[in-house]
Design a protein around this motif. Structure first.
Motif, short mmCIF file in Angstrom:
data_model
loop_
_atom_site.label_atom_id
_atom_site.label_comp_id
_atom_site.label_asym_id
_atom_site.label_seq_id
_atom_site.Cartn_x
_atom_site.Cartn_y
_atom_site.Cartn_z
N TYR A 15 -3.24 -0.59 0.02
CA TYR A 15 -2.96 -1.52 -1.09
C TYR A 15 -4.06 -1.39 -2.14
N PHE A 16 -3.76 -0.64 -3.20
CA PHE A 16 -4.76 -0.36 -4.24
C PHE A 16 -4.41 -0.99 -5.58
N ILE A 17 -3.32 -1.72 -5.65
CA ILE A 17 -2.80 -2.20 -6.94
C ILE A 17 -3.82 -3.02 -7.75
N PRO A 18 -4.57 -3.96 -7.15
CA PRO A 18 -5.54 -4.73 -7.95
C PRO A 18 -6.53 -3.85 -8.71
N GLU A 19 -7.02 -2.80 -8.09
CA GLU A 19 -7.98 -1.93 -8.77
C GLU A 19 -7.29 -1.01 -9.78
N LEU A 20 -6.00 -0.73 -9.57
CA LEU A 20 -5.26 0.10 -10.51
C LEU A 20 -4.95 -0.63 -11.81
N VAL A 21 -4.94 -1.96 -11.76
CA VAL A 21 -4.71 -2.76 -12.97
C VAL A 21 -5.80 -2.44 -14.00
N LYS A 22 -7.00 -2.17 -13.54
CA LYS A 22 -8.10 -1.84 -14.45
C LYS A 22 -7.80 -0.56 -15.23
N ILE A 23 -7.14 0.39 -14.57
CA ILE A 23 -6.76 1.63 -15.26
C ILE A 23 -5.72 1.33 -16.33
N ALA A 48 5.69 -2.64 -8.68
CA ALA A 48 5.25 -2.02 -7.43
C ALA A 48 4.69 -3.06 -6.48
N ASP A 49 3.94 -4.00 -7.03
CA ASP A 49 3.35 -5.06 -6.22
C ASP A 49 4.43 -5.92 -5.57
N ALA A 50 5.46 -6.23 -6.32
CA ALA A 50 6.55 -7.05 -5.81
C ALA A 50 7.28 -6.35 -4.67
N VAL A 51 7.56 -5.07 -4.84
CA VAL A 51 8.27 -4.32 -3.80
C VAL A 51 7.37 -4.12 -2.58
N PHE A 52 6.10 -3.86 -2.82
CA PHE A 52 5.15 -3.68 -1.71
C PHE A 52 5.09 -4.93 -0.84
N THR A 76 -2.23 8.91 -10.76
CA THR A 76 -2.88 7.99 -9.84
C THR A 76 -2.00 6.79 -9.56
N LEU A 77 -1.37 6.25 -10.59
CA LEU A 77 -0.49 5.10 -10.41
C LEU A 77 0.74 5.47 -9.57
N ARG A 78 1.27 6.66 -9.79
CA ARG A 78 2.43 7.10 -9.00
C ARG A 78 2.09 7.20 -7.51
N ILE A 79 0.95 7.83 -7.25
CA ILE A 79 0.58 8.12 -5.85
C ILE A 79 0.05 6.88 -5.13
N LYS A 80 -0.76 6.08 -5.81
CA LYS A 80 -1.43 4.98 -5.13
C LYS A 80 -0.74 3.62 -5.27
N ALA A 81 0.27 3.54 -6.13
CA ALA A 81 0.98 2.27 -6.29
C ALA A 81 2.47 2.41 -5.99
#
Length: 235
Positions: A57-65, A119-123, A170-175
């Motif tokens: 679960y990396f979404i919170p840190e990906l928001v910064k990107i 992505a967060d909702a589906v996760f 990065t967003l595709r792979i990690k989110a």
């Protein structure tokens, strides 16, 4: 000539082989061992998948990107359909679909933030609200976002926008990929199942050695083991 040359070793190997497969059958059926209505193999498989989900679960840190691209315009044309056009419309992007060509104009950062929200909702298994918004299933939405970002990366590649390509990838792979792959799976931490994981690892090692000895003794029983020949002494 008799096939079995070492009866004792062959018998031991046969016993180990039979018990190995008996245990294998037991692990795959709920008739003997059942954990929450599931076979041992099914239960442990789900446990490891849950632990895996808890670690991706990396979404919170990906928001910064995504925030870094707020205010940066997106102006591309990709090969897409009405479903994808709807995705971009919902994030206030201008879209024009003609003969399979989709022109998109919008704020790249805001689009990426919306991608992460979906992505967060589906996760988290909350895809119902995505269905209410878009009119189709959460996993399909994630799939279409993945394909769209991939095509946008292709457009950026022509213009050598390597920073943007790396961010979208990065967003595709990690989110998007974890959201799609772990949809409807309950997340768990390794600490929650520390005892179970340790027990499974120990059992797996023993079970593997068990099979190794079964093959070893069967081979010795029929005289197939290789033995080092004695060195000849020079005269």
């Amino acid at each position: 000539m008799a096939l079995v040359v070492n009866k004792k070793e062959f018998t031991l190997g046969a016993v180990l082989t039979v018990t190995f497969f008996v245990l294998l059958f037991i692990m795959h059926t709920t008739n003997v061992i059942s954990i929450k209505g599931k076979s041992l193999v099914h239960y442990t498989d789900e446990m490891f998948v849950s632990v895996s989900k808890g670690s991706v679960y990396f979404i919170p840190e990906l928001v910064k990107i995504a925030d870094e691209y707020v205010g940066i315009p997106l102006d591309v044309k990709i090969k897409k359909n009405e479903k994808v056009a709807l995705l971009f419309e919902k994030v206030n992007a201008g879209v024009e679909l003609k003969d399979g060509d989709l022109k998109i104009k919008g704020d790249l950062g805001e689009i990426l933030k919306n991608v992460l929200n979906d992505a967060d909702a589906v996760f988290k298994g909350e895809d119902k609200r995505l269905y209410d918004r878009y009119g189709y299933a959460g996993k399909e939405i994630i799939h279409q976002w993945w394909l769209s970002l991939k095509e946008i990366e292709g457009v950026y590649k022509k213009f050598k926008k390597f920073d943007e390509i790396k961010s979208l990838e990065t967003l595709r792979i990690k989110a998007l990929e974890p959201a799609f792959n772990f949809f409807d799976v309950e997340a768990a931490s390794a600490s929650q199942h520390a005892l179970g994981i340790s027990a499974i690892i120990v059992f797996y090692v023993i079970y593997t050695v068990w099979w190794g000895y079964a093959i070893y003794f069967l081979s010795e029983g029929v005289g197939l083991l290789m033995k080092k020949s004695k060195e000849k002494k020079e005269a």
